[in-house]
Design a protein around this motif. Structure first.
Motif, PDB file in Angstrom:
ATOM      1  N   GLN A  10       0.829  -1.201   0.000  1.00 47.95           N
ATOM      2  CA  GLN A  10       0.000   0.000   0.000  1.00 47.95           C
ATOM      3  C   GLN A  10       0.866   1.255   0.000  1.00 47.95           C
ATOM      4  OE1 GLN A  10      -1.888   1.317   3.661  1.00 47.95           O
ATOM      5  NE2 GLN A  10      -3.854   1.517   2.586  1.00 47.95           N
ATOM      6  N   ALA A  11       1.929   1.254   0.796  1.00 49.19           N
ATOM      7  CA  ALA A  11       2.797   2.422   0.881  1.00 49.19           C
ATOM      8  C   ALA A  11       3.540   2.664  -0.434  1.00 49.19           C
ATOM      9  CB  ALA A  11       3.781   2.252   2.030  1.00 49.19           C
ATOM     10  N   LEU A  12       4.041   1.589  -1.045  1.00 48.53           N
ATOM     11  CA  LEU A  12       4.736   1.738  -2.327  1.00 48.53           C
ATOM     12  C   LEU A  12       3.780   2.247  -3.401  1.00 48.53           C
ATOM     13  CD1 LEU A  12       6.923  -1.507  -2.384  1.00 48.53           C
ATOM     14  CD2 LEU A  12       7.724   0.843  -2.050  1.00 48.53           C
ATOM     15  N   TRP A  13       2.574   1.672  -3.425  1.00 48.30           N
ATOM     16  CA  TRP A  13       1.584   2.108  -4.421  1.00 48.30           C
ATOM     17  C   TRP A  13       1.252   3.580  -4.227  1.00 48.30           C
ATOM     18  CZ3 TRP A  13      -3.057   4.512  -4.694  1.00 48.30           C
ATOM     19  CH2 TRP A  13      -3.716   4.468  -5.918  1.00 48.30           C
ATOM     20  N   ALA A  14       1.059   3.983  -2.980  1.00 46.62           N
ATOM     21  CA  ALA A  14       0.691   5.372  -2.706  1.00 46.62           C
ATOM     22  C   ALA A  14       1.778   6.340  -3.172  1.00 46.62           C
ATOM     23  CB  ALA A  14       0.424   5.555  -1.215  1.00 46.62           C
ATOM     24  N   ALA A  15       3.040   5.987  -2.941  1.00 46.99           N
ATOM     25  CA  ALA A  15       4.133   6.858  -3.373  1.00 46.99           C
ATOM     26  C   ALA A  15       4.197   6.935  -4.898  1.00 46.99           C
ATOM     27  CB  ALA A  15       5.456   6.348  -2.813  1.00 46.99           C
ATOM     28  N   CYS A  16       4.042   5.785  -5.560  1.00 40.25           N
ATOM     29  CA  CYS A  16       4.050   5.785  -7.029  1.00 40.25           C
ATOM     30  C   CYS A  16       2.892   6.612  -7.564  1.00 40.25           C
ATOM     31  CB  CYS A  16       3.975   4.355  -7.555  1.00 40.25           C
ATOM     32  SG  CYS A  16       5.442   3.354  -7.219  1.00 40.25           S
ATOM     33  N   TYR A  17       1.713   6.412  -6.976  1.00 41.17           N
ATOM     34  CA  TYR A  17       0.534   7.165  -7.411  1.00 41.17           C
ATOM     35  C   TYR A  17       0.754   8.657  -7.239  1.00 41.17           C
ATOM     36  CZ  TYR A  17      -4.147   9.190  -7.159  1.00 41.17           C
ATOM     37  OH  TYR A  17      -5.242   9.989  -7.348  1.00 41.17           O
ATOM     38  N   TRP A  18       1.239   9.051  -6.064  1.00 40.72           N
ATOM     39  CA  TRP A  18       1.439  10.471  -5.802  1.00 40.72           C
ATOM     40  C   TRP A  18       2.377  11.102  -6.820  1.00 40.72           C
ATOM     41  CZ3 TRP A  18      -0.618  13.971  -2.408  1.00 40.72           C
ATOM     42  CH2 TRP A  18       0.007  15.206  -2.392  1.00 40.72           C
ATOM     43  N   LEU A  19       3.495  10.468  -7.050  1.00 46.53           N
ATOM     44  CA  LEU A  19       4.530  11.061  -7.888  1.00 46.53           C
ATOM     45  C   LEU A  19       4.169  11.020  -9.370  1.00 46.53           C
ATOM     46  CD1 LEU A  19       7.550   9.629  -5.923  1.00 46.53           C
ATOM     47  CD2 LEU A  19       6.966  12.063  -6.136  1.00 46.53           C
ATOM     48  N   LEU A  20       3.424  10.016  -9.800  1.00 42.89           N
ATOM     49  CA  LEU A  20       3.009   9.945 -11.203  1.00 42.89           C
ATOM     50  C   LEU A  20       1.798  10.831 -11.474  1.00 42.89           C
ATOM     51  CD1 LEU A  20       3.456   6.120 -11.879  1.00 42.89           C
ATOM     52  CD2 LEU A  20       4.964   7.977 -12.606  1.00 42.89           C
ATOM     53  N   ALA A  21       0.855  10.874 -10.526  1.00 45.29           N
ATOM     54  CA  ALA A  21      -0.347  11.687 -10.726  1.00 45.29           C
ATOM     55  C   ALA A  21      -0.037  13.172 -10.663  1.00 45.29           C
ATOM     56  CB  ALA A  21      -1.400  11.325  -9.680  1.00 45.29           C
ATOM     57  N   SER A  22       0.956  13.539  -9.886  1.00 41.12           N
ATOM     58  CA  SER A  22       1.273  14.962  -9.735  1.00 41.12           C
ATOM     59  C   SER A  22       2.132  15.504 -10.874  1.00 41.12           C
ATOM     60  CB  SER A  22       1.983  15.203  -8.396  1.00 41.12           C
ATOM     61  OG  SER A  22       3.191  14.462  -8.327  1.00 41.12           O
ATOM     62  N   ASP A  23       2.671  14.619 -11.702  1.00 39.08           N
ATOM     63  CA  ASP A  23       3.495  15.052 -12.839  1.00 39.08           C
ATOM     64  C   ASP A  23       3.240  14.133 -14.033  1.00 39.08           C
ATOM     65  OD1 ASP A  23       5.330  15.892 -14.685  1.00 39.08           O
ATOM     66  OD2 ASP A  23       7.089  15.650 -13.401  1.00 39.08           O
ATOM     67  N   PRO A  24       2.299  14.506 -14.919  1.00 36.41           N
ATOM     68  CA  PRO A  24       1.956  13.636 -16.061  1.00 36.41           C
ATOM     69  C   PRO A  24       3.107  13.365 -17.013  1.00 36.41           C
ATOM     70  CG  PRO A  24       0.299  15.358 -15.754  1.00 36.41           C
ATOM     71  CD  PRO A  24       1.463  15.712 -14.867  1.00 36.41           C
ATOM     72  N   GLN A  25       4.173  14.185 -16.950  1.00 33.19           N
ATOM     73  CA  GLN A  25       5.316  13.974 -17.842  1.00 33.19           C
ATOM     74  C   GLN A  25       6.325  12.977 -17.275  1.00 33.19           C
ATOM     75  OE1 GLN A  25       5.137  15.333 -20.892  1.00 33.19           O
ATOM     76  NE2 GLN A  25       3.164  16.083 -20.136  1.00 33.19           N
ATOM     77  N   ARG A  26       6.190  12.620 -16.022  1.00 30.92           N
ATOM     78  CA  ARG A  26       7.140  11.704 -15.390  1.00 30.92           C
ATOM     79  C   ARG A  26       6.848  10.281 -15.860  1.00 30.92           C
ATOM     80  NH1 ARG A  26       7.039  13.217  -9.784  1.00 30.92           N
ATOM     81  NH2 ARG A  26       8.824  14.552 -10.231  1.00 30.92           N
ATOM     82  N   SER A  64      12.202  -5.619 -11.541  1.00 33.80           N
ATOM     83  CA  SER A  64      13.611  -5.638 -11.151  1.00 33.80           C
ATOM     84  C   SER A  64      14.499  -5.235 -12.323  1.00 33.80           C
ATOM     85  CB  SER A  64      13.997  -7.025 -10.647  1.00 33.80           C
ATOM     86  OG  SER A  64      13.735  -8.008 -11.619  1.00 33.80           O
ATOM     87  N   THR A  65      15.738  -4.903 -11.998  1.00 33.97           N
ATOM     88  CA  THR A  65      16.741  -4.546 -13.000  1.00 33.97           C
ATOM     89  C   THR A  65      17.951  -5.466 -12.826  1.00 33.97           C
ATOM     90  OG1 THR A  65      17.931  -2.950 -11.617  1.00 33.97           O
ATOM     91  CG2 THR A  65      15.976  -2.150 -12.795  1.00 33.97           C
ATOM     92  N   ASP A  66      18.968  -5.235 -13.651  1.00 30.66           N
ATOM     93  CA  ASP A  66      20.200  -6.021 -13.535  1.00 30.66           C
ATOM     94  C   ASP A  66      21.030  -5.620 -12.316  1.00 30.66           C
ATOM     95  OD1 ASP A  66      19.554  -7.380 -15.836  1.00 30.66           O
ATOM     96  OD2 ASP A  66      20.689  -6.032 -17.144  1.00 30.66           O
ATOM     97  N   ILE A  67      20.648  -4.504 -11.692  1.00 32.02           N
ATOM     98  CA  ILE A  67      21.401  -4.012 -10.534  1.00 32.02           C
ATOM     99  C   ILE A  67      20.666  -4.424  -9.263  1.00 32.02           C
ATOM    100  CG2 ILE A  67      22.312  -1.972  -9.378  1.00 32.02           C
ATOM    101  CD1 ILE A  67      22.349  -0.596 -12.112  1.00 32.02           C
ATOM    102  N   GLU A  68      21.345  -5.089  -8.384  1.00 29.15           N
ATOM    103  CA  GLU A  68      20.729  -5.543  -7.143  1.00 29.15           C
ATOM    104  C   GLU A  68      20.236  -4.343  -6.323  1.00 29.15           C
ATOM    105  OE1 GLU A  68      21.790  -8.282  -3.196  1.00 29.15           O
ATOM    106  OE2 GLU A  68      23.278  -7.976  -4.790  1.00 29.15           O
ATOM    107  N   GLY A  69      19.009  -4.464  -5.833  1.00 32.62           N
ATOM    108  CA  GLY A  69      18.431  -3.407  -5.024  1.00 32.62           C
ATOM    109  C   GLY A  69      17.832  -2.255  -5.796  1.00 32.62           C
ATOM    110  N   LEU A  70      17.837  -2.340  -7.144  1.00 32.53           N
ATOM    111  CA  LEU A  70      17.302  -1.268  -7.982  1.00 32.53           C
ATOM    112  C   LEU A  70      16.045  -1.776  -8.696  1.00 32.53           C
ATOM    113  CD1 LEU A  70      18.315   1.645  -8.563  1.00 32.53           C
ATOM    114  CD2 LEU A  70      19.170   0.787 -10.745  1.00 32.53           C
ATOM    115  N   TYR A  71      14.939  -1.064  -8.523  1.00 31.19           N
ATOM    116  CA  TYR A  71      13.650  -1.456  -9.100  1.00 31.19           C
ATOM    117  C   TYR A  71      13.027  -0.251  -9.798  1.00 31.19           C
ATOM    118  CZ  TYR A  71      14.336  -5.375  -5.949  1.00 31.19           C
ATOM    119  OH  TYR A  71      14.863  -6.453  -5.287  1.00 31.19           O
ATOM    120  N   ILE A  72      12.247  -0.537 -10.834  1.00 30.73           N
ATOM    121  CA  ILE A  72      11.650   0.516 -11.649  1.00 30.73           C
ATOM    122  C   ILE A  72      10.126   0.432 -11.578  1.00 30.73           C
ATOM    123  CG2 ILE A  72      11.427   1.495 -13.978  1.00 30.73           C
ATOM    124  CD1 ILE A  72      14.208   1.802 -12.821  1.00 30.73           C
ATOM    125  N   CYS A  73       9.500   1.591 -11.405  1.00 31.35           N
ATOM    126  CA  CYS A  73       8.054   1.723 -11.618  1.00 31.35           C
ATOM    127  C   CYS A  73       7.873   2.515 -12.905  1.00 31.35           C
ATOM    128  CB  CYS A  73       7.383   2.453 -10.449  1.00 31.35           C
ATOM    129  SG  CYS A  73       5.647   2.870 -10.770  1.00 31.35           S
TER     130      CYS A  73
END
Length: 333
Positions: free
Chosen positions: A57-73, A95-104
């Protein structure tokens, strides 16, 4: 520092304090997530307290906030020891090829059915082909009932929602809208209450058509029909796919006309249809070819005019939106 609120579907108010280097989210007065921000070509996010295990829930909320507040992101880069497995399985993060690095990625985020379709969206109906009225098409599942879509439109500052039409509740409103001269000019369905009841009852019994009411802040303003194109009269006019959806659109309330309102409800309607069945590759429409205003509105929302063609009753423009194009650089907020 900026402080603001957003209203995720079916949640209480989500509040945020954001600076260039930090974002703190609170829900119902309780801290949900505290993040460090590093801005660049991509926005990098890391937990202020690395020992904290964030919830889905916390991860989703942060992604939602940051994407909804900037449509160009277009993406967020997360630095995490190990995110919840559900975040990876649902496509919220990958996941990515780098350990500990994830992309939304924005294009994946808006394809998640929850929470826009509710806490428990209907499962995808199994595929079995049948023949009806001489047309071969997938067997369609039962129609949904009640509210099917809800999202807070950040640009307008209102809730946009879709619910299924209830004949007993909506008949008088529907009839008033259809008898408006502006609407009659394009729909040509003016008539009495009884005629409109029969019209809606016929559609209710038709498994290929879903009738919807569009609402702003829960106030009805529009009537939509969503139909399976494979079983529709439009099918012979293009290479129709089994799960293509088509739309008919009617804005009944004068106060909710205009390009800014169309941008909200047309994107919501299209979003709903792509989420309702992930096998839907295209959404199509066939406005009258001389309806330049509606064609222009649709083009502004990413639809293109495939061609003009002749129905028995009108010269139409075949308007088309693909799943890929809709979610690529998706401008939803």
């Amino acid at each position: 520092m900026t402080s603001a609120s957003l209203y995720p579907p079916r949640w209480r108010d989500l509040n945020a304090d954001e600076t260039d280097t930090r974002l703190t989210l609170t829900l119902a007065g309780q801290t949900l997530l505290d993040l460090q921000l590093e801005r660049g070509a991509s926005l990098h996010l890391s937990l202020h307290d690395a020992a904290v295990q964030p919830t889905l829930q916390a991860l989703w909320a942060a992604c939602y906030w940051l994407l909804a507040s900037d449509p160009q992101r277009q993406q967020l880069t997360w630095h995490l020891r190990l995110p919840p497995n559900e975040a990876l399985c649902s496509g919220l993060l990958h996941s990515t090829d780098i350990e500990g690095l994830y992309i939304c990625q924005r294009s994946l985020f808006w394809q998640r059915a929850q929470p826009w379709l509710g806490d428990e969206p209907l499962p995808v109906y199994p595929q079995q082909h049948v023949i009806s009225a001489g047309k071969r098409h997938p067997l369609r599942g039962p129609k949904p009932q009640g509210e099917v879509y809800r999202r807070f439109d950040v640009r307008l500052g209102v809730w946009i929602s879709l619910r299924t039409l209830d004949i007993d509740v909506d008949l008088e409103r529907f009839s008033r809208w259809q008898n408006t001269p502006r609407v009659m000019d394009f729909w040509e369905e003016g008539g009495s209450l009884e005629q409109h009841r029969q019209f809606l009852e016929k559609l209710a019994a038709d498994p290929h058509t879903l009738t919807l009411i569009g609402c702003f802040d829960d106030q009805p303003f529009a009537y939509f029909e969503a139909y399976w194109a494979k079983e529709d009269r439009i099918a012979p006019f293009y290479e129709v796919d089994d799960y293509d959806r088509g739309i008919h659109m009617l804005v009944g309330e004068q106060a909710h006309r205009g390009p800014h309102k169309v941008a909200s409800w047309l994107s919501a309607l299209t979003h709903y249809l792509f989420l309702a069945d992930p096998r839907t590759r295209r959404v199509v429409a066939e406005p009258r070819a001389d309806n330049d205003k509606m064609i222009g509105y649709m083009q502004a929302q990413g639809y293109h005019c495939e061609k003009a063609f002749d129905f028995p009753h009108k010269r139409a423009a075949l308007m088309m939106q693909s799943r890929e194009r809709f979610f690529d650089r998706c401008a939803l907020t």
